[in-house]
Design a protein around this motif. Structure first.
Motif, short mmCIF file in Angstrom:
data_model
loop_
_atom_site.label_atom_id
_atom_site.label_comp_id
_atom_site.label_asym_id
_atom_site.label_seq_id
_atom_site.Cartn_x
_atom_site.Cartn_y
_atom_site.Cartn_z
N UNK A 1 -28.10 -11.11 40.92
CA UNK A 1 -27.26 -11.29 39.72
C UNK A 1 -27.27 -10.17 38.84
N UNK A 2 -26.10 -9.82 38.14
CA UNK A 2 -25.86 -8.66 37.25
C UNK A 2 -25.46 -9.21 35.90
N UNK A 3 -26.35 -8.73 34.99
CA UNK A 3 -25.54 -9.55 33.67
C UNK A 3 -24.67 -8.58 32.96
N UNK A 4 -23.72 -8.88 32.74
CA UNK A 4 -22.44 -7.85 32.14
C UNK A 4 -22.03 -8.61 30.82
N UNK A 5 -21.76 -7.84 29.85
CA UNK A 5 -20.80 -8.30 28.58
C UNK A 5 -19.64 -8.74 28.95
N UNK A 6 -19.11 -9.78 28.47
CA UNK A 6 -17.83 -10.50 28.94
C UNK A 6 -16.65 -9.69 28.79
N UNK A 7 -16.44 -8.79 27.72
CA UNK A 7 -15.50 -7.71 27.69
C UNK A 7 -15.15 -7.00 28.81
N UNK A 8 -16.37 -6.56 29.29
CA UNK A 8 -16.17 -5.56 30.48
C UNK A 8 -16.17 -6.38 31.78
N UNK B 1 -12.21 -12.29 16.56
CA UNK B 1 -12.77 -12.52 18.05
C UNK B 1 -14.19 -11.91 18.01
N UNK B 2 -14.93 -12.66 18.72
CA UNK B 2 -16.51 -11.90 18.81
C UNK B 2 -16.79 -11.67 20.15
N UNK B 3 -17.58 -10.63 20.33
CA UNK B 3 -18.04 -10.48 21.92
C UNK B 3 -18.65 -11.39 22.53
N UNK B 4 -19.51 -12.51 21.77
CA UNK B 4 -20.34 -13.67 22.42
C UNK B 4 -19.57 -14.82 21.69
N UNK B 5 -20.03 -16.04 22.28
CA UNK B 5 -19.84 -17.24 21.85
C UNK B 5 -21.00 -17.32 20.53
N UNK C 1 -17.98 9.79 10.60
CA UNK C 1 -17.63 8.47 10.29
C UNK C 1 -16.25 7.89 10.86
N UNK C 2 -15.33 8.85 11.18
CA UNK C 2 -13.99 8.33 11.72
C UNK C 2 -14.44 7.75 13.33
N UNK C 3 -15.26 8.46 13.98
CA UNK C 3 -15.86 7.96 15.41
C UNK C 3 -16.70 6.89 15.11
N UNK C 4 -17.74 7.03 14.34
CA UNK C 4 -18.64 5.74 14.02
C UNK C 4 -17.86 4.58 13.71
N UNK C 5 -16.98 4.46 12.99
CA UNK C 5 -16.51 3.24 12.34
C UNK C 5 -15.85 2.52 13.57
N UNK C 6 -15.80 3.03 14.49
CA UNK C 6 -15.40 2.13 15.97
C UNK C 6 -16.41 0.97 16.05
N UNK C 7 -17.46 1.15 15.48
CA UNK C 7 -18.51 0.02 15.68
C UNK C 7 -17.97 -1.03 14.99
N UNK C 8 -17.36 -1.01 13.88
CA UNK C 8 -16.86 -2.19 13.32
C UNK C 8 -16.26 -3.19 13.98
N UNK C 9 -15.44 -2.72 15.13
CA UNK C 9 -14.51 -3.70 15.98
C UNK C 9 -15.79 -4.90 16.47
N UNK C 10 -16.84 -4.48 16.45
CA UNK C 10 -17.79 -5.44 17.32
C UNK C 10 -18.14 -6.62 16.14
N UNK C 11 -18.00 -6.35 14.86
CA UNK C 11 -18.06 -7.62 13.98
C UNK C 11 -16.75 -8.08 13.55
N UNK C 12 -15.72 -8.19 14.62
CA UNK C 12 -14.55 -8.50 14.41
C UNK C 12 -13.65 -7.81 13.77
N UNK C 13 -13.89 -6.66 13.10
CA UNK C 13 -12.70 -6.00 12.24
C UNK C 13 -11.85 -5.36 13.15
N UNK C 14 -10.58 -5.72 12.95
CA UNK C 14 -9.50 -5.13 13.76
C UNK C 14 -9.08 -3.68 13.40
#
Lengths: 258, 237, 279
Positions: free
Chosen positions: A71-78, A162-166, C214-227
């Motif tokens: 088994x390999x765990x992999x985030x859903x997005x990828x 949209x969230x990375x995980x449920x 910061x321009x590059x770092x801001x990409x992280x915001x996408x992980x908390x649903x910011x589009x």
């Protein structure tokens, strides 16, 4: 030793390490990609081990095919890119069989099928889940899922998150950041039964339009791996036939989810 | 409160062992990336200092691209491309066989590529800080270009580049957290798993932050010591 | 006679070196430009036929929206962070321990931990204590992922900018402030009129770098649903499974970073035009 030599040694060491890590895959091992964050189908317990319905089914299939599962765990997005990149040979992660995905991967027959549903916080003033009724509301879903696609297309007047995980979507519904979640009914049911899920409740009808929600969950494979697909299909038919599938189902659910 | 710290216990119920394993992977990832990134950075710096126009152009393009892209994007693309590329090469050299690059190795390559872009700038600055006359003196003594670099430039390069590289090392440790978004069970990802189960985000993310902080503080002490060592024999002005 | 010849020799102006020769008897410069042109045309010939115009048609507007969100994130947080960084830098430079210690702790924490971990801490941490925030009347702010992202980035960049400002202020000769004080100018006017303007000149370059980071770092915001741009990219990729999603994002990020870098260079040259050593 001069500085230059040190660099050379370091280079050789790195090359050796990369080479050491990389190895040709053996024939009788099938590498299975899964998410590990989608209870009760696949999740990681506090021992760091993968557990869940998908994992048990995968194990049963591998036993049936007489191969070793890795088994390999992999985030859903990828999860699909990593399959295409040959990081593993099959995805067993409750992935719905949809037309969109079939353009780039192949699927086995379904191994279960459950509808999608909305949930909301208790006491929310929502009874109708039509796009008009939910206009202006904030709806969460896991990204890169059938649920996300459905919301994006049909609920254009709602604010879709949209969230990375449920799990993260659940946290935000409980916190009151979003008004509703659309997800798989079993996954939601499992969560609603927990303490954290006690905040929330189902609302509206079940959705299972095959145009969006596909034809059940299948095992995804690279398109050229026809032989492996046939082996999985044969094994799947066998474990359904001999009752193994039903046993696993009964370990998790009081009703059949086929 | 005691209950919260109970969650950090090692063993079946607690998350202490998972977090420790994640922290260990973070350290290994950073330490493995370092030599690879340094070597790449040095090569790029030499290319940029080269007499050859094309080498210079390649070096500059490389730096512009990988310093301009968000690390998150670079990591995701390289992580997925490395394996595809390896497959192509293997198919070309020996059709039918396969070559598997582990997630760890792909992470190292991805982080190393970014680290190389930044460290090349540090090396370039250091190379330029060494008076040109020294190299010319070396050449006039009959040393070859390689010997001049090895015997005259290199020993001084280390000292001049160390402060900059120390900073980049801190950046690297923090950047490893981005691989959690891809697939590796590093510290941050293990924390996310723990949060998913325990629903205690504040506590666990705070613990993760403190562990990272520990790494950076230890690193700062380490790089300060290295700098002191490299500067011995240079009187403080 | 000899004197004569020496002066006449001296009168010959130094001659330019002849242009370097490249292959095919072409001037090296011309040859290089031809090679560059061939490389660019080759790249274009490789990329353009591979562009999926259906993808472009479907997502181009959303990519632009994403860039806009990215710029909002960056300029808001870097701007507010700049305001915050000054008192933090001053506290850090202060001689009073009760000012120095918290400032140091703040700077160490935000510079010593990953931005992504900070964002998770603030975003999901706030979500956990939503009742308390609601009671304090702050939940409307912490409810929105965009606001929480701006807040986290602001805290983060304020720590980095404070260190930049501290370094810049310390780099100024003490004589400057001493001279002002000798002229009878009191402390704060000295700081705002003598020290700070010069400190900003010194800090310009590192501040520009921080903006780009910061321009590059801001990409992280996408992980908390910011589009933001990265968020749109993930969305487009998840839907299309087309690697092109990343190609366009990379192109847009590179253009954004290059544009900001050039504008900043201009600004720097303009602001330092009075300094003899600026070139």
């Amino acid at each position: 030793m001069t500085q230059f030599n040190r660099f050379a040694v370091a280079a050789v060491a790195v090359a050796g390490m990369l080479g050491g890590i990389a190895s040709a895959s053996a024939q009788d091992v099938v590498r299975i990609g899964t998410e590990g964050a989608y209870p009760p189908f696949n999740f990681t317990d506090s021992n760091g081990e993968l557990k869940g319905f998908d994992i048990d089914i995968a194990q049963a299939l591998c036993d049936e095919m007489d191969v070793t599962c890795e088994f390999v765990a992999q985030d859903w997005d990828g999860i699909i890119p990593a399959l295409l990149a040959n990081r593993y040979d099959a995805i067993i992660a409750s992935m719905s069989i949809t037309e969109e995905r079939m353009e780039i991967v192949d699927f086995t027959d379904k191994y279960y099928q459950t509808p999608a549903r909305f949930i909301m916080r208790d006491g929310s003033d929502i009874s109708d889940t039509s796009p008009d009724a939910l206009a202006g509301m904030t709806i969460g879903a896991q990204s890169a899922t059938i649920h996300a696609n459905f919301l994006e297309d049909i609920y254009a007047d709602s604010d879709i998150r949209l969230y990375p995980t449920q799990d993260e979507a659940n946290l935000d519904l409980a916190a009151g950041r979003i008004d509703l979640i659309l997800a798989d009914s079993i996954v939601l049911y499992e969560w609603l039964e927990t303490d954290d899920g006690s905040c929330c409740t189902f609302v509206g009808d079940a959705y299972s339009d095959p145009d969006y929600f596909g034809f059940g969950a299948g095992i995804a494979l690279r398109q050229e791996d026809d032989e492996l697909r046939e082996r999985f299909n044969a094994a799947l038919a066998a474990i359904i036939e001999n009752g193994t599938w039903q046993d696993i189902n009964d370990d998790y659910f009081p009703f059949s989810i086929y | 409160m005691g209950e919260l710290f109970g969650l950090l216990a090692f063993g079946a119920e607690g998350w202490g062992d998972e977090l420790a394993a994640g922290a260990w992977l973070t350290v290994r990832l950073a330490l493995t990336t370092l030599p690879f990134g340094l070597l790449l950075g040095l090569c790029i710096a030499l290319a940029k200092e080269s007499e050859n126009t094309y080498l210079r152009a390649i070096g500059n393009t490389y730096t512009t691209v990988f310093r301009g892209l968000p690390e998150l994007l670079t990591l995701f693309v390289i992580y997925n491309m490395v394996q595809l590329l390896a497959n192509r090469i293997v198919q070309f050299v020996a059709p039918g066989s396969s070559f598997e690059i582990s997630g760890f190795a792909a992470g190292v390559v991805a982080l190393g590529v970014v680290f190389g872009a930044f460290s090349s700038e540090v090396f370039l600055g250091a190379i330029r800080a060494i008076p040109k006359g020294q190299g010319e003196a070396g050449r006039s003594l009959g040393l070859t270009a390689v010997q001049t670099f090895r015997l005259i430039t290199m020993p001084q390069l280390w000292r001049l580049a160390l402060p900059g590289l120390g900073n980049l090392w801190l950046v690297l440790i923090k950047d490893t957290s981005l691989v959690s978004v891809i697939a590796l069970n590093d510290l941050l990802r293990q924390t996310q798993v723990a949060v998913g189960v325990t629903k205690e985000p504040f506590f666990f993310y705070l613990i993760a932050c403190l562990i990272y902080l520990g790494f950076t503080l230890i690193s700062t002490v380490g790089t300060n010591a290295l700098e002191k060592r490299a500067n011995r024999g240079f009187a403080m002005r | 006679m000899t004197d004569q010849s020496i002066t006449s020799l001296a009168r010959i102006a130094p001659q330019k070196a002849p242009p370097a020769r490249g292959p095919f008897g072409l001037e090296k410069k011309v040859f290089d430009q031809i090679v560059l042109a061939i490389v660019l045309v080759g790249l274009a010939a490789w990329i353009i036929p591979n562009i999926n115009w259906r993808f472009v048609d479907r997502y181009w507007l959303r990519y632009l929206e994403g860039i806009l969100v990215t710029f909002q994130l960056v300029f808001l947080s870097v701007g507010i962070g700049a305001l915050l960084s000054l008192p933090i830098a001053l506290a850090r430079l202060s001689k009073r321990k009760w000012l120095t210690l918290p400032a140091r702790a703040y700077i160490t924490f935000f510079r010593g931990t990953p931005l992504l971990a900070q964002l998770f801490l603030l975003y999901y941490g706030a979500g956990q204590f939503n009742a308390a925030f609601e009671a304090a009347g702050l939940w409307w702010f912490f409810r929105e992922p965009f606001y929480v992202a701006v807040l986290t980035f602001t805290f983060n960049t304020a720590a980095y900018q404070a260190e930049i400002m501290r370094g810049a202020i310390q780099s100024l000769p003490a004589g400057q402030a001493e001279a002002a004080s000798a002229l009878g100018i009191s402390r704060w006017p000295t700081f705002f009129k003598v020290v700070l303007p010069q400190a900003y000149i010194v800090a310009l370059r590192p501040l520009g770098n921080e903006l780009i980071l910061m321009i590059k770092g801001s990409a992280i915001a996408s992980i908390v649903t910011v589009l933001d741009l990265m968020g749109i990219t993930s969305l487009a990729y998840a839907r299309s499974f087309n690697f092109q999603a990343f190609f366009w994002a990379a192109l847009l990020y590179l253009i954004a970073v290059e544009a900001v870098r050039r504008i900043w260079d201009r600004l720097e040259r303009h602001l330092t035009r009075h300094l003899a050593l600026s070139h």
